[in-house]
Structure formats: structure tokens, C-alpha cells
Design a protein around this motif. Structure first.
Motif, PDB file in Angstrom:
ATOM      1  N   LEU A  79       0.851  -1.194   0.000  1.00 25.71           N
ATOM      2  CA  LEU A  79       0.000   0.000   0.000  1.00 25.71           C
ATOM      3  C   LEU A  79       0.888   1.246   0.000  1.00 25.71           C
ATOM      4  CD1 LEU A  79      -2.897   1.150   0.200  1.00 25.71           C
ATOM      5  CD2 LEU A  79      -2.622   1.104   2.700  1.00 25.71           C
ATOM      6  N   PRO A  80       0.977   1.965  -1.128  1.00 27.53           N
ATOM      7  CA  PRO A  80       1.812   3.161  -1.162  1.00 27.53           C
ATOM      8  C   PRO A  80       1.287   4.233  -0.206  1.00 27.53           C
ATOM      9  CG  PRO A  80       1.199   2.443  -3.380  1.00 27.53           C
ATOM     10  CD  PRO A  80       0.347   1.666  -2.419  1.00 27.53           C
ATOM     11  N   PRO A  81       2.153   4.948   0.490  1.00 24.59           N
ATOM     12  CA  PRO A  81       1.702   6.019   1.383  1.00 24.59           C
ATOM     13  C   PRO A  81       0.902   7.101   0.662  1.00 24.59           C
ATOM     14  CG  PRO A  81       3.988   5.454   1.815  1.00 24.59           C
ATOM     15  CD  PRO A  81       3.599   4.726   0.565  1.00 24.59           C
ATOM     16  N   SER A  82       1.057   7.178  -0.666  1.00 26.75           N
ATOM     17  CA  SER A  82       0.323   8.176  -1.452  1.00 26.75           C
ATOM     18  C   SER A  82      -1.058   7.685  -1.888  1.00 26.75           C
ATOM     19  CB  SER A  82       1.131   8.545  -2.697  1.00 26.75           C
ATOM     20  OG  SER A  82       1.358   7.394  -3.507  1.00 26.75           O
ATOM     21  N   ALA A  83      -1.395   6.461  -1.525  1.00 25.06           N
ATOM     22  CA  ALA A  83      -2.647   5.860  -2.002  1.00 25.06           C
ATOM     23  C   ALA A  83      -3.864   6.463  -1.311  1.00 25.06           C
ATOM     24  CB  ALA A  83      -2.621   4.356  -1.759  1.00 25.06           C
ATOM     25  N   HIS A  84      -4.971   6.489  -2.052  1.00 25.66           N
ATOM     26  CA  HIS A  84      -6.265   6.841  -1.490  1.00 25.66           C
ATOM     27  C   HIS A  84      -7.103   5.567  -1.416  1.00 25.66           C
ATOM     28  CE1 HIS A  84      -4.895  10.866  -2.380  1.00 25.66           C
ATOM     29  NE2 HIS A  84      -5.905  11.343  -1.682  1.00 25.66           N
ATOM     30  N   ASP A  93     -12.805   0.012   8.308  1.00 28.71           N
ATOM     31  CA  ASP A  93     -11.723  -0.909   7.940  1.00 28.71           C
ATOM     32  C   ASP A  93     -10.375  -0.358   8.402  1.00 28.71           C
ATOM     33  OD1 ASP A  93     -13.226  -2.901   6.019  1.00 28.71           O
ATOM     34  OD2 ASP A  93     -13.864  -0.899   5.426  1.00 28.71           O
ATOM     35  N   VAL A  94     -10.192   0.942   8.233  1.00 29.19           N
ATOM     36  CA  VAL A  94      -8.945   1.588   8.652  1.00 29.19           C
ATOM     37  C   VAL A  94      -8.757   1.467  10.159  1.00 29.19           C
ATOM     38  CG1 VAL A  94      -7.844   3.851   8.903  1.00 29.19           C
ATOM     39  CG2 VAL A  94      -8.769   3.153   6.688  1.00 29.19           C
ATOM     40  N   LYS A  95      -9.833   1.688  10.921  1.00 30.63           N
ATOM     41  CA  LYS A  95      -9.747   1.604  12.382  1.00 30.63           C
ATOM     42  C   LYS A  95      -9.458   0.175  12.832  1.00 30.63           C
ATOM     43  CE  LYS A  95     -12.753   5.559  13.352  1.00 30.63           C
ATOM     44  NZ  LYS A  95     -14.093   5.997  13.838  1.00 30.63           N
ATOM     45  N   TRP A  96     -10.087  -0.810  12.190  1.00 32.75           N
ATOM     46  CA  TRP A  96      -9.857  -2.201  12.575  1.00 32.75           C
ATOM     47  C   TRP A  96      -8.394  -2.596  12.405  1.00 32.75           C
ATOM     48  CZ3 TRP A  96     -14.981  -3.504   9.831  1.00 32.75           C
ATOM     49  CH2 TRP A  96     -16.006  -3.637  10.789  1.00 32.75           C
ATOM     50  N   LEU A  97      -7.727  -2.021  11.402  1.00 28.56           N
ATOM     51  CA  LEU A  97      -6.324  -2.359  11.147  1.00 28.56           C
ATOM     52  C   LEU A  97      -5.363  -1.360  11.779  1.00 28.56           C
ATOM     53  CD1 LEU A  97      -6.558  -3.404   7.381  1.00 28.56           C
ATOM     54  CD2 LEU A  97      -6.583  -4.886   9.415  1.00 28.56           C
ATOM     55  N   ASP A  98      -5.915  -0.335  12.431  1.00 27.60           N
ATOM     56  CA  ASP A  98      -5.098   0.693  13.089  1.00 27.60           C
ATOM     57  C   ASP A  98      -4.130   1.351  12.103  1.00 27.60           C
ATOM     58  OD1 ASP A  98      -4.465   2.246  15.306  1.00 27.60           O
ATOM     59  OD2 ASP A  98      -2.805   0.961  15.907  1.00 27.60           O
ATOM     60  N   LEU A  99      -4.609   1.596  10.888  1.00 31.85           N
ATOM     61  CA  LEU A  99      -3.813   2.317   9.903  1.00 31.85           C
ATOM     62  C   LEU A  99      -3.904   3.815  10.166  1.00 31.85           C
ATOM     63  CD1 LEU A  99      -4.801   0.411   6.624  1.00 31.85           C
ATOM     64  CD2 LEU A  99      -2.795   0.021   8.081  1.00 31.85           C
ATOM     65  N   LYS A 100      -2.873   4.542   9.781  1.00 35.66           N
ATOM     66  CA  LYS A 100      -2.802   5.976  10.062  1.00 35.66           C
ATOM     67  C   LYS A 100      -2.860   6.770   8.757  1.00 35.66           C
ATOM     68  CE  LYS A 100      -2.161   4.943  14.397  1.00 35.66           C
ATOM     69  NZ  LYS A 100      -3.317   5.034  15.336  1.00 35.66           N
ATOM     70  N   GLU A 101      -3.877   7.634   8.654  1.00 34.58           N
ATOM     71  CA  GLU A 101      -3.980   8.505   7.493  1.00 34.58           C
ATOM     72  C   GLU A 101      -2.817   9.493   7.502  1.00 34.58           C
ATOM     73  OE1 GLU A 101      -7.345  11.232   5.201  1.00 34.58           O
ATOM     74  OE2 GLU A 101      -7.743  10.450   7.215  1.00 34.58           O
ATOM     75  N   GLY A 102      -2.211   9.696   6.344  1.00 38.38           N
ATOM     76  CA  GLY A 102      -1.052  10.571   6.258  1.00 38.38           C
ATOM     77  C   GLY A 102       0.257   9.850   6.525  1.00 38.38           C
ATOM     78  N   GLN A 103       0.160   8.619   6.955  1.00 36.61           N
ATOM     79  CA  GLN A 103       1.353   7.805   7.211  1.00 36.61           C
ATOM     80  C   GLN A 103       1.311   6.515   6.385  1.00 36.61           C
ATOM     81  OE1 GLN A 103       2.389   7.177  11.377  1.00 36.61           O
ATOM     82  NE2 GLN A 103       3.111   5.113  10.928  1.00 36.61           N
ATOM     83  N   ASP A 104       0.261   5.729   6.596  1.00 38.05           N
ATOM     84  CA  ASP A 104       0.115   4.483   5.838  1.00 38.05           C
ATOM     85  C   ASP A 104      -0.561   4.712   4.489  1.00 38.05           C
ATOM     86  OD1 ASP A 104       1.205   2.710   7.848  1.00 38.05           O
ATOM     87  OD2 ASP A 104      -0.627   3.077   8.992  1.00 38.05           O
ATOM     88  N   PHE A 105      -1.359   5.757   4.390  1.00 39.61           N
ATOM     89  CA  PHE A 105      -2.078   6.083   3.161  1.00 39.61           C
ATOM     90  C   PHE A 105      -2.403   7.578   3.186  1.00 39.61           C
ATOM     91  CE2 PHE A 105      -5.168   5.138   6.383  1.00 39.61           C
ATOM     92  CZ  PHE A 105      -6.199   6.033   6.179  1.00 39.61           C
ATOM     93  N   ALA A 106      -2.835   8.105   2.032  1.00 39.93           N
ATOM     94  CA  ALA A 106      -3.014   9.557   1.927  1.00 39.93           C
ATOM     95  C   ALA A 106      -4.414  10.045   2.275  1.00 39.93           C
ATOM     96  CB  ALA A 106      -2.650  10.008   0.513  1.00 39.93           C
TER      97      ALA A 106
END
Length: 216
Positions: A79-84, A93-106
């Protein structure tokens, strides 16, 4: 700009509608090519695999599941950090995986928001399920489709591409909105099943566990 549809399926780790653990994550690119499809073995004991809703079974997770941290490492590699990220209520889905906007994706694009329609009579926003969008806009008979993360991610990307096409034709977009409002909506799994295998499904009107609604 790069767009990826992501979907997560969760299993239940207790009777509460908040007690969910990720057990599958799928990623599809804008051309609907599968980037990854991973099964995750939860660290906590599983009370129900919620199979009619998720397509997951004990046998599948036992045979193909990997630890969550390993799955997240693989996801971040793809998953590129620039991805939407695109999806139905993608923030969950983002919360379940604890992904960070601006860090893991854009950024995120929620299909529920993109396809919402102002009801002309009630002057309120009408929001539609993914299956309703597929039925009306794509002509898919989703009543006979099984649910899993990969199929739902593919649905999301097909709908996103359809949305972009509709934006180029104001009349087609208006017709699509009218059709979404005019077509009767099918009751959700949670509405039809206030609980499943003893697990609360989290319908606000029929909640059987009394837990708060953390995604409200």
C-alpha cells in the motif's frame, strides 16, 4: 493519483457487537486487479466466524490464517503512502487495522458518502448499502452472492469507477440518484438477525448486548 479498494472482514470474539477481530483483508487496485488477499488468525478465541456475513470459517482461518502483525507488514509493503483508499464505510476498515492517514495512506473515499442522495420529500440524506448500490447501478443480483473481503473490495472499486463515469454526465448522474431512491432497499443482515450464534449484530433498534455504538 492512486486508488485502492480495501475491505476487512471480522470475526466475533465475544457476544458484544463491538467485539470484533480482523480475519481477512483484501486490496484491489483501480483496474480491479487483486493486490493481496490475506487471512488473519486472531489472537483471541473466536466465538463466531459470522460465516453468512463474512464467508469465513474455522477451517479457512486455521489453514490459511497468519498473525495480524504479519498481515499488516505485508499490507504496508503493498500500500503506497500516497494511495487513497476506497470502500463502503472505509473508516471502519482503517480503524480495525489501526492504519494511520497521512502515514500508511493519503486519504479515504467513502462510497456511502459519494453516493448519498438528498431525498426531495424529507430533505435528508439517504445513504445506501453496498449491495443496494451494486443492484441498482451495476445490475448485480447480490442476494445470491456470498460475502468476503475480496468480493466486497472488488464491488467497491467497480462502484468507484462507475461513480467517476457518472460524474461526466449530469443527466446520467441524476438518473442514477433517482433510481437509488426509487428502488426498494433490502433489509440488512443485522436487521434480519439481531443476534447470530449468540452474537449481537449491532442494529441500533434491536441491539441485544447493550454495548455502545463506537462507530456512530
Amino acid at each position: 493519483m492512486q486508488y485502492f479498494a480495501m475491505d476487512v472482514e471480522c470475526v466475533a470474539t465475544s457476544q458484544s457487537h463491538n467485539a470484533r477481530a480482523p480475519a481477512q483483508v483484501s486490496l484491489v487496485d483501480q483496474n480491479e486487479r487483486v493486490v493481496l488477499n490475506l487471512f488473519i488468525r486472531p489472537a483471541e478465541p473466536v466465538v463466531s466466524y459470522l460465516t453468512p456475513l463474512t464467508g469465513l470459517t474455522r477451517e479457512l482461518i486455521d489453514s490459511q490464517g497468519i498473525p495480524l502483525q504479519q498481515a499488516l507488514h505485508i499490507l504496508r509493503q503493498n500500500l503506497p503512502p500516497s494511495a487513497h483508499l476506497v470502500g463502503q464505510s472505509i473508516d471502519r476498515d482503517v480503524k480495525w487495522l489501526d492504519l494511520k492517514e497521512g502515514q500508511d495512506f493519503a486519504g479515504m473515499l467513502d462510497l456511502a458518502g459519494l453516493f448519498r442522495v438528498m431525498h426531495p420529500k424529507y430533505k435528508t440524506w439517504s445513504v445506501f448499502s453496498q449491495d443496494h448500490l451494486c443492484k441498482v447501478l451495476l445490475g448485480w443480483d447480490t442476494s445470491h452472492m456470498s460475502h468476503d473481503a475480496l468480493l466486497d473490495a472488488t464491488k467497491s472499486m467497480r462502484l468507484f469507477n462507475q461513480y467517476n463515469m457518472l460524474q461526466t454526465n449530469p443527466q446520467a448522474w441524476a438518473d442514477a440518484q433517482a433510481a437509488l431512491l426509487a428502488t426498494p432497499t433490502a433489509p440488512s443482515f443485522a436487521k434480519l438477525n439481531p443476534s447470530f450464534e449468540g452474537v449481537c449484530m449491532g442494529n441500533k433498534k434491536t441491539c441485544v448486548c447493550g454495548s455502545p455504538f463506537i462507530f456512530s
